[in-house]
Design an enzyme around this catalytic site. Structure first.
Site, PDB file in Angstrom:
ATOM      1  N   GLU A  68       1.111  -1.355  -0.218  1.00 52.67           N
ATOM      2  CA  GLU A  68       0.092   0.036   0.092  1.00 52.67           C
ATOM      3  C   GLU A  68       0.810   1.286  -0.147  1.00 52.67           C
ATOM      4  O   GLU A  68       0.744   2.174  -0.880  1.00 52.67           O
ATOM      5  CB  GLU A  68      -0.865   0.311   1.529  1.00 52.67           C
ATOM      6  CG  GLU A  68      -2.049  -1.095   1.164  1.00 52.67           C
ATOM      7  CD  GLU A  68      -1.531  -1.933   2.214  1.00 52.67           C
ATOM      8  OE1 GLU A  68      -0.061  -2.339   1.711  1.00 52.67           O
ATOM      9  OE2 GLU A  68      -2.295  -3.584   2.219  1.00 52.67           O
ATOM     10  N   PRO A 269      12.446 -13.204  -1.005  1.00 48.33           N
ATOM     11  CA  PRO A 269      11.904 -13.328  -0.253  1.00 48.33           C
ATOM     12  C   PRO A 269      10.583 -11.844   0.381  1.00 48.33           C
ATOM     13  O   PRO A 269      11.204 -11.340   0.390  1.00 48.33           O
ATOM     14  CB  PRO A 269      12.372 -13.827   1.475  1.00 48.33           C
ATOM     15  CG  PRO A 269      13.566 -13.469   1.509  1.00 48.33           C
ATOM     16  CD  PRO A 269      14.167 -13.622  -0.404  1.00 48.33           C
ATOM     17  N   GLY A 311      15.056  -3.139  -0.778  1.00 51.07           N
ATOM     18  CA  GLY A 311      15.165  -2.313  -1.793  1.00 51.07           C
ATOM     19  C   GLY A 311      15.431  -1.961  -3.154  1.00 51.07           C
ATOM     20  O   GLY A 311      15.948  -1.155  -4.230  1.00 51.07           O
ATOM     21  N   GLU A 312      15.763  -3.542  -3.005  1.00 48.90           N
ATOM     22  CA  GLU A 312      16.734  -4.149  -4.492  1.00 48.90           C
ATOM     23  C   GLU A 312      16.163  -4.911  -5.801  1.00 48.90           C
ATOM     24  O   GLU A 312      16.687  -5.269  -6.525  1.00 48.90           O
ATOM     25  CB  GLU A 312      17.827  -4.904  -3.811  1.00 48.90           C
ATOM     26  CG  GLU A 312      19.171  -4.239  -3.122  1.00 48.90           C
ATOM     27  CD  GLU A 312      20.617  -4.704  -2.712  1.00 48.90           C
ATOM     28  OE1 GLU A 312      21.326  -3.681  -3.310  1.00 48.90           O
ATOM     29  OE2 GLU A 312      20.495  -5.150  -2.188  1.00 48.90           O
ATOM     30  N   PRO A 338       1.608  -7.829 -10.012  1.00 48.56           N
ATOM     31  CA  PRO A 338       2.617  -8.513 -11.227  1.00 48.56           C
ATOM     32  C   PRO A 338       3.286  -7.206 -11.623  1.00 48.56           C
ATOM     33  O   PRO A 338       3.400  -7.063 -13.255  1.00 48.56           O
ATOM     34  CB  PRO A 338       2.112  -9.381 -11.959  1.00 48.56           C
ATOM     35  CG  PRO A 338       0.641  -8.620 -11.961  1.00 48.56           C
ATOM     36  CD  PRO A 338       0.499  -7.944 -10.400  1.00 48.56           C
ATOM     37  N   GLU A 340       5.317  -4.705 -11.282  1.00 48.75           N
ATOM     38  CA  GLU A 340       6.711  -3.813 -11.180  1.00 48.75           C
ATOM     39  C   GLU A 340       7.833  -5.355 -12.641  1.00 48.75           C
ATOM     40  O   GLU A 340       8.096  -4.636 -12.959  1.00 48.75           O
ATOM     41  CB  GLU A 340       7.362  -4.554  -9.684  1.00 48.75           C
ATOM     42  CG  GLU A 340       7.017  -3.476  -8.956  1.00 48.75           C
ATOM     43  CD  GLU A 340       7.567  -3.338  -7.549  1.00 48.75           C
ATOM     44  OE1 GLU A 340       7.971  -1.854  -7.164  1.00 48.75           O
ATOM     45  OE2 GLU A 340       7.996  -4.380  -6.571  1.00 48.75           O
TER      46      GLU A 340
END
Length: 424
Positions: A68, A269, A311-312, A338, A340
């Protein structure tokens, strides 16, 4: 002050929350010991701000968790472009969301943890920040916070709303309360047809649909690091299992073993603190495993690499030849967004359990922009086909990119409806 003219269930809820509120500090400290709260920022959860309020009009945006919160980013960017005079406050409710937002929010945008829904905490929060407009996304409906903001004249919108059938049934048991809470929002935009129907049954009048998770830019990445990673893979094909949950890593590992003779499996994960357990599962499956959080490099001997960092994902999506979407291979999660990988043209494979994103996946399946694997055997076959036939994989990725690029129109339409709520 929290408004008093409420249906009886909401009045009882406010009274109970007030009686229990003195227990909140000890409960929050206990959660902090388990890593569920930021120990240094517990005061924010009690409504005590750790940042001064900027002068002038202020827009408050709220999203509870990582998904969110990330969906707020295109809205933040749009508001900064349209109304640079507005100060922006973003609140969220989880430690992980705060860590991600610290990396992704533009300079000058303030982040605070959302207060617990007790009358005193809510009052302190609202008295300090005095927002002119509140834009809430998805599914959190905290009555004291919503009705308290409304009572102070905050103009409220519920955007990209999502409500499960169980939640709708629960609210339907107190219809007057549902109408009071939903009626506090001047604008309600549902993210899917099912939510729209549920909100209408509860007395809301949703406008056009908006799913903020379907809009936005590709996730950021470090170009130099991507170059290093590509060199380290040595030309091997890369399968990324993104946002996986317990029980999914062994399924992906087995399918990858059957599909790829010499490739690299990357597992990111959903919760990075699962890194040790994920690495152990992959080692048990016969992989030589490296872990990103330990600074371990990818070597020619590395068969599986665990990205247990924050963040990677943008970095490893760009490294991937195929993305397997987690949350879809075991029951109970419901799949993850999906878009991204789609924004980067990466071919997508999902499992069968995608009820949280059913509308999106159905549209993508219809356009051959994603593939669904009904079982582990099908997952292995699809991975083998995509890795062996790069032309087919590229066409699926291009279809996914085309689908993602078309979603921005919904945000533009929503902004015309949000504009009248903003302070002059």
């Amino acid at each position: 002050m929290i408004a008093s003219a409420r249906p009886l269930p909401l009045a009882l809820y406010a009274a109970a929350a007030g009686l229990l509120e003195p227990l909140a500090p000890s409960l929050l400290r206990r959660r902090a010991r388990r890593g569920k709260e930021d120990a240094a920022r517990l005061s924010e959860r009690l409504g005590r701000a750790t940042v001064a309020r900027p002068a002038g009009p202020l827009a408050w945006l709220h999203g509870v968790s990582v998904g969110e919160s990330l969906s707020l980013l295109p809205l933040v960017a749009a508001l900064r472009a349209r109304r640079p005079d507005l100060a922006l406050l973003v609140t969220s409710g989880t430690v992980t969301s705060a860590e991600v937002l610290a990396r992704r929010l533009p300079p000058g945008v303030i982040h605070q943890f959302a207060p617990v829904d007790g009358p005193a905490a809510v009052g302190r929060f609202l008295d300090h920040w005095r927002p002119d407009v509140g834009l809430q996304v998805e599914s959190e409906l905290w009555p004291n916070l919503i009705l308290g903001a409304k009572a102070r004249g905050v103009r409220l919108a519920l955007l990209s709303a999502r409500m499960t059938e169980d939640s709708a049934v629960g609210w339907a048991r107190a219809p007057a309360s549902a109408r009071a809470v939903l009626g506090a929002f001047e604008l309600v935009l549902a993210q899917d047809a099912a939510t729209e129907g549920r909100l209408r049954r509860l007395g809301a009048s949703p406008g056009p649909r908006l799913n903020l998770k379907l809009v936005g830019d590709p996730p950021p990445f470090d170009e130099a690091e991507l170059g290093r990673l590509r060199a380290a893979t040595g030309g091997r094909r890369v399968v990324l299992a993104a946002s996986t949950h317990p029980g999914e890593e062994p399924i992906v590992a087995q399918a990858f073993r059957q599909a790829a003779d010499r490739g690299l499996l990357v597992v990111a994960p959903r919760h990075p603190d699962r890194g040790p357990a994920v690495a152990a599962d992959l080692a048990s499956a016969g992989f030589r495993v490296g872990r990103r959080s330990l600074g371990e490099a990818i070597t020619p001997q590395t068969g599986a690499y665990v990205v247990d960092t924050l963040g990677e994902l943008g970095l490893f999506l760009r490294l991937a030849d195929v993305a397997v979407m987690g949350g879809s291979l075991v029951t109970g999660i419901g799949g993850h967004n999906p878009l991204e990988p789609a924004r980067l043209g990466v071919p997508i494979v999902t499992g069968p359990h995608v009820f949280n994103a059913r509308d999106v996946y159905d549209e993508m399946f219809a356009e051959a922009a994603a593939i669904q694997a009904a079982d582990p055997g099908a997952l292995a076959r699809h991975l083998h086909g995509l890795l062996a036939q790069p032309v087919v994989a590229r066409r699926i990725g291009e279809a996914a990119l085309s689908y993602a690029e078309r979603q921005g129109a919904a945000l533009a339409a929503a902004l015309t409806l949000i504009d009248p709520l903003l302070p002059a």
